[in-house]
Design an enzyme around this catalytic site. Structure first.
Site, mmCIF file in Angstrom:
data_model
loop_
_atom_site.group_PDB
_atom_site.id
_atom_site.type_symbol
_atom_site.label_atom_id
_atom_site.label_comp_id
_atom_site.label_asym_id
_atom_site.label_seq_id
_atom_site.Cartn_x
_atom_site.Cartn_y
_atom_site.Cartn_z
ATOM 1 N N CYS B 110 0.842 -1.202 0.000
ATOM 2 C CA CYS B 110 0.000 0.000 0.000
ATOM 3 C C CYS B 110 0.884 1.261 0.000
ATOM 4 O O CYS B 110 1.534 1.552 -0.977
ATOM 5 C CB CYS B 110 -0.981 -0.046 1.176
ATOM 6 S SG CYS B 110 -2.312 1.169 1.027
ATOM 7 N N HIS B 219 -3.727 -5.176 0.571
ATOM 8 C CA HIS B 219 -3.275 -5.559 1.917
ATOM 9 C C HIS B 219 -3.248 -7.079 2.088
ATOM 10 O O HIS B 219 -4.097 -7.649 2.768
ATOM 11 C CB HIS B 219 -4.160 -4.910 2.987
ATOM 12 C CG HIS B 219 -3.897 -3.453 3.142
ATOM 13 N ND1 HIS B 219 -2.868 -2.980 3.937
ATOM 14 C CD2 HIS B 219 -4.474 -2.372 2.580
ATOM 15 C CE1 HIS B 219 -2.847 -1.653 3.873
ATOM 16 N NE2 HIS B 219 -3.807 -1.257 3.049
ATOM 17 N N GLU B 221 -1.491 -8.813 3.937
ATOM 18 C CA GLU B 221 -1.290 -9.236 5.335
ATOM 19 C C GLU B 221 -2.613 -9.462 6.051
ATOM 20 O O GLU B 221 -2.646 -10.108 7.089
ATOM 21 C CB GLU B 221 -0.422 -8.212 6.083
ATOM 22 C CG GLU B 221 -1.128 -6.959 6.586
ATOM 23 C CD GLU B 221 -1.443 -5.937 5.501
ATOM 24 O OE1 GLU B 221 -1.075 -6.171 4.323
ATOM 25 O OE2 GLU B 221 -2.049 -4.898 5.826
#
Lengths: 227, 250
Positions: B110, B219, B221
């Protein structure tokens, strides 16, 4: 290149900006600023239970304040006011045992001093007002207890502190038995406020919060020992 | 065998937790878990005193999400919706350039992808709704931003350039989560290799001249698809001569 000081971290539900109660690894910036003011490079160590290999790149270890240690670590049942975070314990005990074995410089603050004591076989008082009959080590939420400490002559902490013996505390647990460490500082009520390992280069635990004043007597000594 | 040590750039942020309201060095645990789940050991790199000496200790680095990059870094005026963090910019631009110079394996997530593009001479769009007229890249309309969680993220496709390294890793197409209002315009010295097909917003950049330098706009994660983190751990292990056996291919 600056000595690298690893700081153990909290994991808490944190809120900032649009983010609400997000599980976050964090350390109050006072710790980072105190290390950097002393000439060290701070890195934050999120809890990790697998191994202590990260010590390979560290020159010093800073055990930060935080929640209570799981009483099972020193053979006790949890008392009613004990709040522990077992996953943080697991990561920190792994690190501190290996750091002691490697003779890496270690500074333990508040909970960090308690981790040092328990990791070397010691025990804790789980709620000091029950033992001492007063609340002067944590007078009220967000209020530090101001004390004058007494340090043992010739100890590391006595040398570092010099003539200014004022300390400010914020804890409800305390070291009962320091394990293999030596108690080198106490408050007027007799409670252990500093522990050391005289057979190591630099292993110091303090029950108070030197990071809040960025006390260069202590953080300077950690970074110097790490350099 | 030791794990690769992965530095992760951290926020320095005023934050509330328990009864505290204080400045902290911090990073959401989703990032930490993504590194630990893919065979690395995470350490957080605070922005407070910018220097690059810490890179000597790392096998790889993640540039994390966060606030906007200051448009001054690519010579643009600031959009009213732009919200910057000067301390992180200063630290991360320096770390990014140095990490690229020494060919340290890099993953940008990001904001981290945007830092990568700007450090490589590129530019950003400052506010996507002005450009695309859609809100695909942000939380759904009507979402309470104070309750933002995974379900509140935008969701869209990404198509990936055949022959790119990202294509080898991720295949031709995937669905991603999304939470950003800036985006890469000119990727600088990097190659754009993935796009949102609805609006052609760049979603992946990579470098042909580095061992591993990958930026993703979404994202990962916060998902179960950690392939980009696995690839970083593998590149970091290989660069540092660590055994590869622990880093099983997806």
């Amino acid at each position: 290149m600056r000595p690298i000081i690893g700081i153990t971290s909290y994991v808490v539900p944190a809120t900032w900006g649009v983010w609400h109660e997000v599980s976050t690894a964090l350390i109050p910036n006072d710790y980072v600023a105190a290390v950097e003011l002393a000439g060290g490079r701070a890195v934050i160590l999120p809890p990790d239970e697998r191994d202590a290999d990260v010590l390979r790149v560290l020159d010093g270890l800073l055990l930060a304040g935080g929640p209570d240690i799981e009483p099972g670590r020193y053979g006790a049942e949890p008392a009613p006011l004990t709040e522990s975070r077992p996953e943080r314990d697991a990561g920190e005990f792994l690190l501190v045992r290996k750091a002691l074995e490697l003779d890496l410089p270690v500074l333990g603050v508040c909970r960090g001093m308690q981790v040092l004591a328990v990791a070397t076989g010691g025990t804790l008082h789980q709620h000091l007002p029950d033992v001492l009959g007063h609340e002067q080590h944590r007078p009220a939420p967000g209020v530090y207890g101001e004390h004058e400490a007494r340090f043992e002559g010739g100890s590391l902490i006595a040398k570092l502190m010099g003539d200014d013996l004022g300390i400010h505390c914020y804890h409800h647990q305390g070291v009962a038995d320091p394990g293999t460490l030596r108690v080198t500082g106490r408050t007027e009520d007799g409670l252990a406020e500093a522990v050391e390992a005289p057979d190591r280069r630099f292993v110091l635990g303090v029950q108070w919060h030197p990071e809040v004043t960025r006390d260069q007597r202590l953080f300077g000594a950690l970074v110097e020992a790490a350099g | 065998m030791r794990r690769p040590l992965i530095g992760m750039t951290a926020y320095a942020q005023q934050v509330q937790y328990s009864n505290n309201d204080l400045m902290a060095g911090m990073l959401p645990m989703t990032y930490v878990r993504a590194v630990h789940a893919t065979g690395g050991r995470a350490v957080l790199i605070t922005p407070d005193d910018p220097d690059i000496d810490v890179l000597d200790s790392l096998d790889g680095i993640v540039f994390s999400g966060g606030g906007d990059v200051d448009p001054a870094h690519w010579g643009a005026e600031r959009h009213p919706a732009t919200d910057t963090d000067a301390a992180r910019d200063a630290s991360e631009m320096m770390l990014m350039k140095a990490a690229l110079d020494r060919d340290l394996p890099i993953l940008g997530v990001c904001r981290g992808m945007q830092v990568m593009a700007v450090a490589g001479g590129g530019t950003l769009h400052q506010h996507l709704p002005d450009l695309t007229g859609n809100e695909l890249h942000q939380a759904a309309a009507g979402t309470d931003p104070l309750a933002a969680d995974a379900a509140a993220y935008g969701r869209h496709d990404v198509v990936i350039e055949p022959g790119s390294r990202a294509h080898d890793l991720l295949g031709p197409r995937l669905v991603v989560n999304s939470f950003h209002h800036q985006a890469v315009d000119d990727p600088g010295k990097f190659t754009p290799v993935g796009w949102c097909p609805d609006d052609r917003i760049v979603e992946i950049i990579e470098s042909a001249n580095h061992t591993f330098a990958l930026g993703v706009q979404w994202h990962p994660e916060r998902t179960a698809d950690l392939r980009v983190f696995t690839a970083l751990a593998e590149a970091a292990a290989e660069r540092s001569g660590l055994a590869r056996r622990e880093f099983a291919r997806r």
